[in-house]
Design a protein around this motif. Structure first.
Motif, short mmCIF file in Angstrom:
data_model
loop_
_atom_site.label_atom_id
_atom_site.label_comp_id
_atom_site.label_asym_id
_atom_site.label_seq_id
_atom_site.Cartn_x
_atom_site.Cartn_y
_atom_site.Cartn_z
N PHE A 1 -103.05 -40.34 40.88
CA PHE A 1 -102.16 -41.44 40.54
C PHE A 1 -101.28 -41.77 41.74
CE2 PHE A 1 -103.01 -39.10 36.66
CZ PHE A 1 -103.31 -40.09 35.74
N ASN A 2 -100.90 -43.02 41.87
CA ASN A 2 -99.90 -43.40 42.85
C ASN A 2 -98.54 -42.89 42.39
OD1 ASN A 2 -101.62 -44.98 44.62
ND2 ASN A 2 -101.77 -46.40 42.90
N ALA A 3 -97.57 -42.91 43.28
CA ALA A 3 -96.23 -42.42 42.94
C ALA A 3 -95.62 -43.18 41.75
CB ALA A 3 -95.32 -42.52 44.16
N ASP A 4 -96.06 -44.43 41.53
CA ASP A 4 -95.52 -45.21 40.41
C ASP A 4 -96.24 -44.94 39.09
OD1 ASP A 4 -97.95 -46.55 40.62
OD2 ASP A 4 -97.06 -48.48 41.15
N GLY A 5 -97.23 -44.03 39.11
CA GLY A 5 -97.95 -43.65 37.89
C GLY A 5 -99.23 -44.42 37.64
N SER A 6 -99.52 -45.42 38.44
CA SER A 6 -100.78 -46.16 38.29
C SER A 6 -101.92 -45.37 38.92
CB SER A 6 -100.67 -47.54 38.95
OG SER A 6 -100.47 -47.41 40.34
N LEU A 7 -103.14 -45.56 38.41
CA LEU A 7 -104.30 -44.90 38.99
C LEU A 7 -104.48 -45.36 40.43
CD1 LEU A 7 -106.89 -45.06 36.08
CD2 LEU A 7 -105.91 -42.99 37.09
N ASP A 8 -104.80 -44.42 41.31
CA ASP A 8 -105.03 -44.72 42.73
C ASP A 8 -106.44 -45.28 42.88
OD1 ASP A 8 -105.44 -44.82 45.43
OD2 ASP A 8 -104.78 -42.78 45.82
N GLN A 9 -106.55 -46.59 43.01
CA GLN A 9 -107.85 -47.26 43.08
C GLN A 9 -108.63 -46.90 44.34
OE1 GLN A 9 -109.06 -49.17 40.45
NE2 GLN A 9 -107.24 -48.40 39.42
N ASP A 10 -107.99 -46.30 45.33
CA ASP A 10 -108.67 -45.90 46.56
C ASP A 10 -109.29 -44.51 46.46
OD1 ASP A 10 -107.99 -48.28 47.85
OD2 ASP A 10 -106.05 -47.46 48.49
N PHE A 11 -109.11 -43.84 45.34
CA PHE A 11 -109.64 -42.49 45.14
C PHE A 11 -110.84 -42.55 44.21
CE2 PHE A 11 -109.66 -38.43 42.77
CZ PHE A 11 -109.84 -37.56 43.83
N ALA A 12 -111.98 -42.04 44.66
CA ALA A 12 -113.21 -41.95 43.85
C ALA A 12 -113.50 -43.30 43.19
CB ALA A 12 -113.09 -40.82 42.86
N VAL A 13 -113.77 -43.29 41.89
CA VAL A 13 -114.04 -44.51 41.14
C VAL A 13 -112.83 -44.83 40.28
CG1 VAL A 13 -115.54 -45.63 39.44
CG2 VAL A 13 -116.52 -44.03 41.10
N GLN A 14 -112.08 -45.82 40.68
CA GLN A 14 -110.88 -46.26 39.96
C GLN A 14 -109.89 -45.12 39.71
OE1 GLN A 14 -112.44 -48.32 36.52
NE2 GLN A 14 -112.84 -50.14 37.71
N GLY A 15 -109.81 -44.19 40.68
CA GLY A 15 -108.83 -43.12 40.61
C GLY A 15 -109.30 -41.84 39.94
N LYS B 1 -98.59 -37.60 50.53
CA LYS B 1 -98.20 -39.01 50.50
C LYS B 1 -97.47 -39.38 49.21
CE LYS B 1 -101.74 -40.66 53.66
NZ LYS B 1 -102.84 -41.61 53.84
N GLY B 2 -97.15 -38.36 48.41
CA GLY B 2 -96.40 -38.59 47.18
C GLY B 2 -97.23 -38.99 45.98
N ARG B 3 -98.55 -38.93 46.11
CA ARG B 3 -99.43 -39.25 44.99
C ARG B 3 -99.58 -38.03 44.09
NH1 ARG B 3 -103.68 -41.61 49.19
NH2 ARG B 3 -103.42 -39.43 49.75
N ILE B 4 -99.80 -38.27 42.82
CA ILE B 4 -99.92 -37.21 41.84
C ILE B 4 -101.41 -36.91 41.63
CG2 ILE B 4 -99.42 -36.56 39.46
CD1 ILE B 4 -97.25 -38.94 39.69
#
Length: 75
Positions: free
Chosen positions: A30-44, A4-7
């Motif tokens: 991380f999301n593709a824009d570099g922000s932590l993926d809040q939907d993964f584990a605890v705050q990414g 999905k393009g996440r890092i």
């Protein structure tokens, strides 16, 4: 980079900077824009907090069907 393009990054977390005692393997997504993926584990961030686990994750693979992540490493 997942399908999905996440890092996705594997590594190690130290409770105290410069002190390897209590090091725990971790995975950060991380999301593709570099922000932590809040939907993964605890705050990414997924840290292995089991006291029996120490070491570092060195590789991650993604299941192409389910998207599940599998990490391996060294104790």
């Amino acid at each position: 980079i997942d399908r999905k393009g996440r890092i996705v990054v594997a590594g190690v977390s130290y409770p105290v900077v410069g002190n390897s005692t209590g090091a725990r393997p971790l995975v950060v997504r991380f999301n593709a824009d570099g922000s932590l993926d809040q939907d993964f584990a605890v705050q990414g961030i997924k840290t292995m907090n089991d006291a029996a686990l120490s070491g570092v994750f060195r590789a991650i693979i993604e299941d192409p069907v389910t998207g599940a992540l599998y990490a391996s490493g060294q104790a």
